[in-house]
Design an enzyme around this catalytic site. Structure first.
Site, PDB file in Angstrom:
ATOM      1  N   LYS A 197       0.830  -1.200   0.000  1.00 55.96           N
ATOM      2  CA  LYS A 197       0.000   0.000   0.000  1.00 55.96           C
ATOM      3  C   LYS A 197       0.869   1.257   0.000  1.00 55.96           C
ATOM      4  O   LYS A 197       2.054   1.231   0.312  1.00 55.96           O
ATOM      5  CB  LYS A 197      -0.932  -0.008   1.221  1.00 55.96           C
ATOM      6  CG  LYS A 197      -1.911  -1.181   1.239  1.00 55.96           C
ATOM      7  CD  LYS A 197      -2.835  -1.149   0.035  1.00 55.96           C
ATOM      8  CE  LYS A 197      -3.953  -2.170   0.116  1.00 55.96           C
ATOM      9  NZ  LYS A 197      -3.512  -3.567  -0.050  1.00 55.96           N
ATOM     10  N   ASN A 198       0.265   2.384  -0.323  1.00 58.59           N
ATOM     11  CA  ASN A 198       1.006   3.651  -0.345  1.00 58.59           C
ATOM     12  C   ASN A 198       1.650   3.939   1.002  1.00 58.59           C
ATOM     13  O   ASN A 198       2.752   4.474   1.076  1.00 58.59           O
ATOM     14  CB  ASN A 198       0.073   4.798  -0.724  1.00 58.59           C
ATOM     15  CG  ASN A 198      -0.375   4.728  -2.168  1.00 58.59           C
ATOM     16  OD1 ASN A 198      -0.557   3.647  -2.714  1.00 58.59           O
ATOM     17  ND2 ASN A 198      -0.558   5.882  -2.791  1.00 58.59           N
TER      18      ASN A 198
END
Length: 384
Positions: A197-198
């Protein structure tokens, strides 16, 4: 040239000393479960997400599960969501004995279609409406669903919203002229800190956010097996706790999140320019006009193009050392474990088309110009 879909080593090399210091601090404290680091992260994520409360949990999946449990979703209840998402979105509904009802996507956004959601809600029988417990819009690939339309539809039917924002931390939309962040609009928002994920941890982790003090207190108790005080169980909960070592690492990474988001957006913009004249490739949809959109309207957890010869293109890129991924090759309504729902191929045509044509290209912050140009060159070679 070998180009990975995601290069976590490149990210780690830039923040190695800070991450190791944060880990060492936790090791020296010997406080591994919840505690001050988790509380610090919760306060930071609540502020970042424009919500009053946040609770660190064990994964994005458990964030969804906890949210559903807090809303007392149970056997034969109904939860409406999209068939185009990671399995956990519908899987958590089914785990509680509830029935996932699917609504097709808007092909322009990959997200749940508000008009079809409205049609679905209006078509429910009185008994079904009584059993309706939640709607879960998914902010897929880093772009928020059309909450300006979804929110009033759900309010009209008095059904709470759980935002599946696993891929969209920091993503924004306009709601009644105001900029709102993912997770801040529904009753509960759910984030994932899976490493890809970011904002990714060094293992599993997640977060629930809410503006409702009652739901916050309930989820806080349910996170520790429904125990309050210790060994006295008000609810049946679970072991949904976030580890302190994950919180410590995430606190380091959170400082860089906006910079990484900007880099992803720059890469997406460059891809659009490089691919705009390729008639065989459809670029990722954007729900907003770029000129009037909030700064973080799309945070590009994934940059997904669409092409009719998706599988052939994927193989061609792989042969040239370029990694890609298919999100998601088999829609939820066609999964074997959901066969009992009675769906058939063709029930959700826009979802099925997206599953057959979408391909995620490398878009991680550390991606170089040369890597991007090589990726596009290989795509042009295939489609010309």
């Amino acid at each position: 040239m070998n180009i990975p879909l995601l290069d976590l080593k490149a990210q780690y090399s830039q923040i190695r000393e800070e991450v190791q210091a944060a880990i060492n601090e936790v090791m020296e404290s010997q406080h591994f479960i919840l505690g001050p680091k988790v509380q610090e992260l919760e306060e930071a994520i609540a502020s970042y997400s424009q919500t009053k409360y946040a609770l660190g949990v064990s994964s994005g999946t458990d964030a969804l599960l906890l949210a559903l449990m807090a809303l007392e979703v149970g056997k034969d209840d109904i939860v409406i969501t999209t068939p185009y998402s990671f399995f956990a979105t519908a899987g958590c509904v089914a785990r509680l004995g509830a029935i996932p009802k699917f609504v097709d996507i808007d092909e322009k956004t990959f997200n749940i279609d508000p008009e079809q959601l409205k049609t679905m809600l209006n078509s429910l029988t009185p008994d079904e409406h009584k059993r309706l417990k939640a709607v879960i819009p998914v902010h897929l690939f880093g772009q928020m669903a059309d909450m300006e339309k979804i929110l009033p539809i759900c309010q009209e039917h008095n059904v709470p919203i759980i935002e599946d924002a696993a891929q969209a931390i920091g993503s924004e939309c306009l709601l009644n002229g105001q900029v709102k962040r993912a997770g801040s609009i529904g009753a509960i928002g759910c984030f994932s800190f899976f490493p890809s994920k970011n904002l990714g941890g060094i293992g599993d982790g997640g977060m629930v956010v809410t503006n409702d003090p009652v739901l916050y207190e309930k989820m806080k108790i349910m996170r520790v097996h429904g125990s309050s005080p210790k060994y006295y169980h008000k609810f049946i909960g679970g072991n949904f706790r976030l580890d302190a070592i994950q919180a410590a690492v995430l606190l380091v990474k959170l400082q860089y999140l906006d910079t990484w988001t900007a880099q992803r957006q720059q890469h997406a913009k460059a891809y659009r320019t490089l691919l705009e004249n390729n008639a065989s490739v459809q670029l990722p949809p954007c729900i907003h006009d770029e000129t009037n959109a909030p700064k973080h309207h799309h945070i590009y957890n994934q940059f997904c193009i669409r092409t009719e010869k998706r599988d052939e293109l994927k193989n061609h890129l792989q042969e040239n050392g370029i990694a890609t991924e298919i999100y998601y090759p088999l829609p939820l309504h066609m999964q074997e474990c959901f066969r009992y729902l009675g769906h058939r191929k063709g029930d959700f045509p826009k979802t099925e088309k997206a599953a057959a044509t979408s391909l995620a290209l490398p878009v991680f912050p550390e991606l170089t110009k040369a890597q991007m140009e090589e990726t596009v060159k290989v795509i042009h070679q295939f489609t010309s």
